[in-house]
Design a protein around this motif. Structure first.
Motif, short mmCIF file in Angstrom:
data_model
loop_
_atom_site.label_atom_id
_atom_site.label_comp_id
_atom_site.label_asym_id
_atom_site.label_seq_id
_atom_site.Cartn_x
_atom_site.Cartn_y
_atom_site.Cartn_z
N ARG A 1 -37.11 -4.72 -51.35
CA ARG A 1 -37.18 -4.39 -49.94
C ARG A 1 -36.69 -5.53 -49.05
O ARG A 1 -35.64 -5.45 -48.47
N ARG A 2 -37.43 -6.60 -48.92
CA ARG A 2 -37.07 -7.69 -48.02
C ARG A 2 -36.15 -8.68 -48.73
O ARG A 2 -36.34 -8.98 -49.91
N GLY A 3 -35.14 -9.20 -48.01
CA GLY A 3 -34.20 -10.15 -48.58
C GLY A 3 -34.87 -11.45 -48.99
O GLY A 3 -35.93 -11.81 -48.47
N PRO A 4 -34.25 -12.22 -49.90
CA PRO A 4 -34.90 -13.44 -50.40
C PRO A 4 -35.13 -14.50 -49.32
O PRO A 4 -36.21 -15.10 -49.26
N LEU A 5 -34.14 -14.75 -48.47
CA LEU A 5 -34.33 -15.76 -47.44
C LEU A 5 -35.19 -15.23 -46.30
O LEU A 5 -35.89 -16.01 -45.63
N GLU A 6 -35.18 -13.93 -46.09
CA GLU A 6 -36.11 -13.34 -45.12
C GLU A 6 -37.55 -13.53 -45.60
O GLU A 6 -38.46 -13.81 -44.81
N THR A 7 -37.75 -13.37 -46.91
CA THR A 7 -39.08 -13.60 -47.49
C THR A 7 -39.49 -15.05 -47.33
O THR A 7 -40.64 -15.35 -46.97
N LEU A 8 -38.54 -15.96 -47.59
CA LEU A 8 -38.83 -17.39 -47.44
C LEU A 8 -39.22 -17.71 -46.00
O LEU A 8 -40.22 -18.41 -45.76
N ALA A 9 -38.47 -17.19 -45.03
CA ALA A 9 -38.77 -17.46 -43.62
C ALA A 9 -40.11 -16.87 -43.23
O ALA A 9 -40.91 -17.49 -42.50
N ALA A 10 -40.41 -15.66 -43.72
CA ALA A 10 -41.70 -15.02 -43.39
C ALA A 10 -42.86 -15.81 -43.99
O ALA A 10 -43.89 -16.01 -43.33
N ARG A 11 -42.71 -16.26 -45.22
CA ARG A 11 -43.79 -17.03 -45.84
C ARG A 11 -43.97 -18.38 -45.18
O ARG A 11 -45.09 -18.89 -45.06
N ALA A 12 -42.87 -18.98 -44.75
CA ALA A 12 -42.99 -20.24 -44.01
C ALA A 12 -43.75 -20.02 -42.71
O ALA A 12 -44.60 -20.84 -42.33
N GLY A 13 -43.47 -18.91 -42.03
CA GLY A 13 -44.20 -18.59 -40.81
C GLY A 13 -45.67 -18.36 -41.08
O GLY A 13 -46.53 -18.86 -40.33
N ASP A 14 -45.98 -17.64 -42.15
CA ASP A 14 -47.38 -17.40 -42.51
C ASP A 14 -48.07 -18.72 -42.84
O ASP A 14 -49.24 -18.92 -42.46
N ALA A 15 -47.37 -19.61 -43.53
CA ALA A 15 -47.97 -20.90 -43.90
C ALA A 15 -48.30 -21.74 -42.68
O ALA A 15 -49.36 -22.38 -42.61
N VAL A 16 -47.40 -21.74 -41.70
CA VAL A 16 -47.67 -22.48 -40.46
C VAL A 16 -48.88 -21.92 -39.75
O VAL A 16 -49.75 -22.66 -39.27
N ALA A 17 -48.99 -20.59 -39.70
CA ALA A 17 -50.14 -19.97 -39.03
C ALA A 17 -51.44 -20.30 -39.75
O ALA A 17 -52.47 -20.59 -39.11
N VAL A 18 -51.42 -20.27 -41.08
CA VAL A 18 -52.62 -20.57 -41.86
C VAL A 18 -53.04 -22.02 -41.70
O VAL A 18 -54.22 -22.33 -41.48
N LEU A 19 -52.07 -22.93 -41.77
CA LEU A 19 -52.39 -24.35 -41.62
C LEU A 19 -52.94 -24.66 -40.24
O LEU A 19 -53.89 -25.45 -40.09
N ALA A 20 -52.40 -24.03 -39.22
CA ALA A 20 -52.89 -24.27 -37.86
C ALA A 20 -54.30 -23.74 -37.68
O ALA A 20 -55.12 -24.35 -36.98
#
Length: 352
Positions: free
Chosen positions: A330-349
């Motif tokens: 479904r989701r592209g590989p770099l789109e997945t990477l960008a989404a997970r990076a966004g999720d990681a920033v939200a979790v860390l904050a």
């Protein structure tokens, strides 16, 4: 169930907005258009009244369509009614993570030293610039866009004669590259406002199509008016790709609205034939990166390609690869990477 109810249900189930197929198709055309500008050896001249020059549409217009669609994407991710007020901080943090990731991918592509003017570095900055505006009313977005559309070209015309590196690396990158931030921010803001319209309705697509055609024709008609002043010509009448003039902005907005309107209209009756194109458009970050890397592999550092055959072959390969990937993951590989990076920033904050 209304369309808004369906969007809300999708958001609750999957944590992300549903895709609008017509927008994915339009995004695919933007990507293929940019590929054409890089690899096909097409002349940059484009005159609406000269059909023999229409291939030149690949220069300038596709990248600005991409910027317009960026605004659509941001607005759909943060649509009023789908994201609660208490969740907007997390959305902003996810956009921060995505923007930084996209910028980093752009820097990597810059290091390959191809002649391609990489869009992803500015695209990442654009994501960051839009964070404060996520909850703005549509009228505010349009007002700021109008101000940028009027004042931005004047600023760029004043800066154009200055020697290179006069402004320092940051401002040179933001204001004097192939993709000035004033122009891209204009299109992103307009896209954010337009995305809040009922995109599922045929009348919306018809309005996009008609208004886009009118803007495009008007811009080219006005550009034909005689002008003798260099500054006036540069700021207002210059239709050359990436000039950043008022009429280039108007023409590109018209072209973008026209393409989006047609894609929205055709997506429903031609759903099955358009699925491979929509698959490509659903993973623009991955597709664009694959194009630049393949360009580097074929041409080498600072090498240039000028072959329609290469463009056609590259497009077919991308269509096959993105369709297969979409079916499997479904989701592209770099789109997945960008989404997970966004999720990681939200979790860390949130942990702090």
């Amino acid at each position: 169930m209304t369309s808004d109810d369906a969007l809300s249900a999708w958001w609750r189930m999957f944590g992300r907005p549903p895709r609008v197929m017509g927008l994915d198709v339009a995004r695919a055309f933007a990507i293929v258009g940019m590929m054409g500008a890089h690899a096909a050896g097409i002349d940059e001249s484009f005159a609406l009244a000269d059909p023999s020059s229409w291939a030149g549409i690949v220069h300038g217009y596709p990248s600005l369509l991409f910027a317009l669609l960026a605004g659509f994407s941001v607005s759909l991710m943060t649509r009023l009614g789908q994201v609660a007020d208490e969740d907007i901080a997390a959305v902003r943090l996810r956009m921060l993570g995505r923007g930084i990731t996209i910028f980093a991918i752009g820097v990597f592509l810059e290091l390959l030293s191809t002649p391609i003017a990489i869009i992803l570095t500015l695209y990442g900055v654009l994501y960051l610039a839009l964070i404060p505006m996520l909850r703005w009313r549509s009228s505010w977005l349009v007002l700021l866009a109008v101000a940028l559309g009027l004042l931005g070209p004047l600023l760029l015309a004043v800066l154009a004669p200055l020697p290179e590196d006069t402004l320092g690396p940051v401002l040179e990158f933001l204001l004097r590259g192939s993709y000035p931030i004033t122009v891209w921010l204009f299109f992103a803001l307009i896209g954010m406002a337009l995305a809040r319209l009922p995109l599922q309705r045929a009348v919306t697509a018809l309005w996009f199509t008609a208004a886009g055609a009118a803007l495009l024709v008007s811009a080219h008609a006005l550009a034909a008016l005689p002008t003798g002043d260099r500054m006036l010509s540069a700021a207002v009448f210059d239709l050359e790709p990436h000039s950043g003039s008022m009429l280039e902005i108007l023409a590109a907005l018209g072209m973008g609205s026209l393409v989006i309107g047609l894609c929205l209209l055709l997506a429903r009756p031609l759903r099955w034939p358009l699925l491979p194109i929509a698959a490509l458009g659903s993973m623009p970050l991955s597709a664009y990166t694959a194009h630049v890397v393949s360009y580097f592999v074929m041409a080498g550092p600072d090498g240039r390609l000028a072959s329609m055959d290469i463009l056609l072959l590259s497009t077919v390969i991308l269509l096959v690869m993105t369709t297969a990937w979409s079916i499997l993951w479904r989701r592209g590989p770099l789109e997945t990477l960008a989404a997970r990076a966004g999720d990681a920033v939200a979790v860390l904050a949130n942990r702090r």
